[in-house]
Write an enzyme that holds these catalytic residues in place. Structure first.
Site, PDB file in Angstrom:
ATOM      1  N   GLY A  11       0.819  -1.202   0.000  1.00  0.00           N
ATOM      2  CA  GLY A  11       0.000   0.000   0.000  1.00  0.00           C
ATOM      3  C   GLY A  11       0.855   1.256   0.000  1.00  0.00           C
ATOM      4  O   GLY A  11       1.928   1.321  -0.610  1.00  0.00           O
ATOM      5  N   SER A  12       0.407   2.254   0.734  1.00  0.00           N
ATOM      6  CA  SER A  12       1.040   3.574   0.674  1.00  0.00           C
ATOM      7  C   SER A  12       2.436   3.622   1.263  1.00  0.00           C
ATOM      8  O   SER A  12       3.143   4.613   1.066  1.00  0.00           O
ATOM      9  CB  SER A  12       0.149   4.600   1.386  1.00  0.00           C
TER      10      SER A  12
END
Length: 659
Positions: free
Chosen positions: A293-294
């Site tokens: 993810g981020s």
């Protein structure tokens, strides 16, 4: 008459002597025959029996090596325990013995009876029993039931680093974790000796006979038990508070790559491995693969900065939070418009990251990820490590590249994610992760992936994530500058696509610009809230507080004790800035009084100030953003009479003009 009497008195002495000689001769012959039988006929057999009584072969085993933490605390050791065995041919009443044994051992009577009725000279009844049980067996005096000593592995710290340490089986061989990886070093050896026995059966070893080293070698791991406990406590609190299914936490010393804490939840106590399931043994930090993810965005931005694709202040339009691209929709959690690169990281914009990734290109992005170890196992000596998924760039579409830019379509383990951030923390230089201090392990070659300038730029962005209005504010620690990055990744649905479960993560750096420690927390499938900044960041903060409280390094200790001094310095800087502004306002004499107000709309705030300050103008700023969207007075109008404090600038996030 006299002749008759003499005849009756005949002398029998000669007969007696002959008879006695015959008897002695027969006895002598029997003795010689017996001697011949014993010495000649039965000699070899009797000699072998004598050797069996006076000499025996004895098998001697050493102890398995112990495992210590970096401070000398014992994490695994070997203890001597009793085991129960039977000689079925000596058991006179198997039914009665099985009844008594089942009560003492609390086992099935039918199974015991079957063992006692076997036609074997030796049968194990139960191995590695407790002291209380062995005492009851000894005092019961059951015919044919015996006790013997065996070695058993004992873990004094219970579940502390249980999955990492692993466990050994009944035969004292490593089956999981470090016990398996270093079994050749830890394992003891056996050797047979020929020794004498005395009349009581005691073994008589010759002087100097037991000179061989049979015990295994000890190992020292890089873990710190107190920090390990703090990491496990913080992780358990995060998983339980938000209803997660599992989690893991890593604490890494940046300059050496040594792992100081390795926590997995749910916990596992290797002392009771036979009562637990393989799912509890699972070393999630090394085995579980997930989409980051981020947390991957800082790596993307570092790669783009290194290639000169963008600059920290370069602005990208983030489509007001909803971007339709080639039939796919990318969304942000907020409706961001124009954001510079450093704020794309701070606010964790998926759309902004996707556009940076498209500018960078799949081949360059793949090259950096590969050099950082994605798609390869780490150098740690652990069994069954996951290597993650990183498809070759030729297989990427533009949608794949855009998704990979914010951590979708790529998978890795917590170890690999920590190794990537370790490169940034080391100012662009890779560093191998280490888990064993002694015996010293081979370290991988350190290589430079990012320039120091690029790494420091990204570290500054990570500091803003925590210290400014970013997504990681819950990791703040008063008196210490913390950097970090949040991750909130949707999990893939087994039926296809992405489901409604998430994986929350946070990577923290202490301190932010010159990190000494890296702390990673991952929580799988939290229920109450799924954002990494809410679920995982507080756990990282708690571990950071433990690092500060223990003053593990001089720098952190000074940071903790000088917090008030730092704040005083900040106030002094603000006072100096205010004085400069007041002097500018007092001395400003416009040199272009005949010219009108310049058009500042669409310019960055910095460029606008570069135009205004030389003219002695300090405008009033309203709104938030980095660009001037509106101004008052309007462009071309005359400057206000007297002091030029009447200029007002309204800021916006994008470079367009507003009405």
């Amino acid at each position: 008459m006299v002749r008759q009497v003499n005849r009756q008195r005949r002398d029998w002495s000669k007969f007696r002597l002959v008879l006695l000689g015959i008897v002695f001769g027969l006895v002598w012959i029997c003795l010689w025959a017996r001697a011949f039988q014993v010495q000649v006929v039965m000699g070899p057999t009797l000699a072998e029996q004598a050797d069996g009584q006076y000499w025996t072969r004895e098998s001697v085993s050493g102890e398995r090596g112990e495992i210590f933490d970096r401070n000398g605390e014992i994490l695994a050791k070997t203890v001597v325990v009793k085991s129960v065995f039977a000689r079925p041919d000596q058991v006179k009443d198997p039914l009665e013995v099985s009844r008594k044994l089942s009560d003492i051992l609390e086992t099935d009577r039918k199974g015991l009876l079957g063992k006692l009725r076997q036609d074997k000279p030796f049968v194990w009844i139960k191995r590695q029993v407790g002291d209380k049980t062995s005492h009851r067996i000894r005092t019961s005096c059951l015919a044919g039931i015996y006790l013997t000593e065996e070695q058993r592995r004992f873990y004094p710290q219970g579940h502390l680093a249980g999955q990492l340490l692993g466990f050994v089986g009944l035969d004292n061989r490593g089956l999981e974790g470090l016990e398996l990886s270093f079994d050749d070093i830890l394992r003891s050896r056996k050797k047979e000796y020929v020794v004498q026995r005395d009349a009581a059966g005691h073994l008589l070893f010759a002087p100097g006979q037991l000179t061989d080293t049979l015990s295994g070698q000890d190992i020292t791991v890089t873990l710190d038990s107190s920090l390990q406990y703090a990491a496990e406590s913080a992780l358990a609190r995060a998983v339980e508070k938000y209803g997660g299914s599992s989690g893991n936490c890593l604490v890494v010393k940046v300059d050496s790559g040594e792992i100081l804490a390795w926590a997995n939840y749910p916990f596992f106590n290797p002392n009771n491995y036979r009562e637990s399931s393989p799912e509890q043994w699972r070393n999630r930090a090394a085995l579980d693969e997930f989409e980051p993810g981020s947390t991957l965005k800082p790596i993307l931005v570092a790669s783009a900065l290194e290639e000169g694709v963008c600059r920290p202040q370069q602005i990208y339009f983030c489509e007001n939070g909803d971007w339709h691209f080639q039939g796919h929709t990318f969304r942000d959690t907020h409706d961001y418009a124009w954001l510079p690169v450093h704020r794309i990281v701070r606010y964790s914009s998926n759309i902004g990251a996707a556009k940076i990734g498209l500018d960078l290109g799949d081949r360059k992005y793949f090259s950096y990820l590969r050099r950082l170890g994605v798609g390869r196992k780490t150098e740690l000596p652990l069994p069954g490590q996951g290597k993650g998924i990183l498809r070759p760039p030729g297989a990427w579409t533009d949608i794949d590249l855009a998704s990979a830019s914010f951590g979708q379509g790529i998978s890795m383990t917590s170890l690999q994610l920590a190794r990537m951030f370790l490169c940034l923390a080391n100012h662009g230089q890779t560093e191998s992760l280490q888990i064993v201090k002694k015996p010293e392990q081979h370290k991988g070659k350190s290589t430079r992936v990012f320039s120091e300038k690029t790494a420091r730029r990204v570290l500054a962005m990570l500091e803003d994530v925590v210290e400014e209005d970013g997504t990681g504010t819950k990791a703040r620690i008063q008196g210490l500058k913390v950097g970090g990055k949040t991750g909130t990744a949707q999990k893939v649905d087994p039926k296809g696509g992405y489901g409604d479960t998430y994986l929350s993560s946070f990577v923290g750096l202490f301190p932010s610009m010159d990190p000494e420690y890296l702390v990673l927390v991952v929580v799988d499938e939290p229920k109450e809230n799924h954002y990494g900044g809410v679920v995982a960041a507080p756990a990282v903060r708690r571990v950071g507080l433990e690092l500060m409280a223990s003053h593990r390094t001089e720098r952190l200790a000074q940071t903790a004790t000088n917090a008030e001094r730092v704040r005083e310095g900040q106030r002094h800087v603000r006072d100096q800035a205010a004085g400069i502004v007041s002097r500018v306002q007092a001395a400003r004499q416009p040199s272009d009084r005949k010219s009108g107000v310049p058009d500042l709309r669409g310019l960055s705030l910095r460029r606008a100030m570069e135009i205004l300050l030389p003219r002695g103008v300090v405008p009033r700023i309203k709104g938030q953003g980095v660009c001037v969207g509106r101004q008052q007075p309007e462009p071309g109008e005359k400057w206000p009479q007297g002091e030029r404090s009447g200029l007002v600038l309204w800021l916006t996030e994008h470079g367009g003009r507003t009405s």
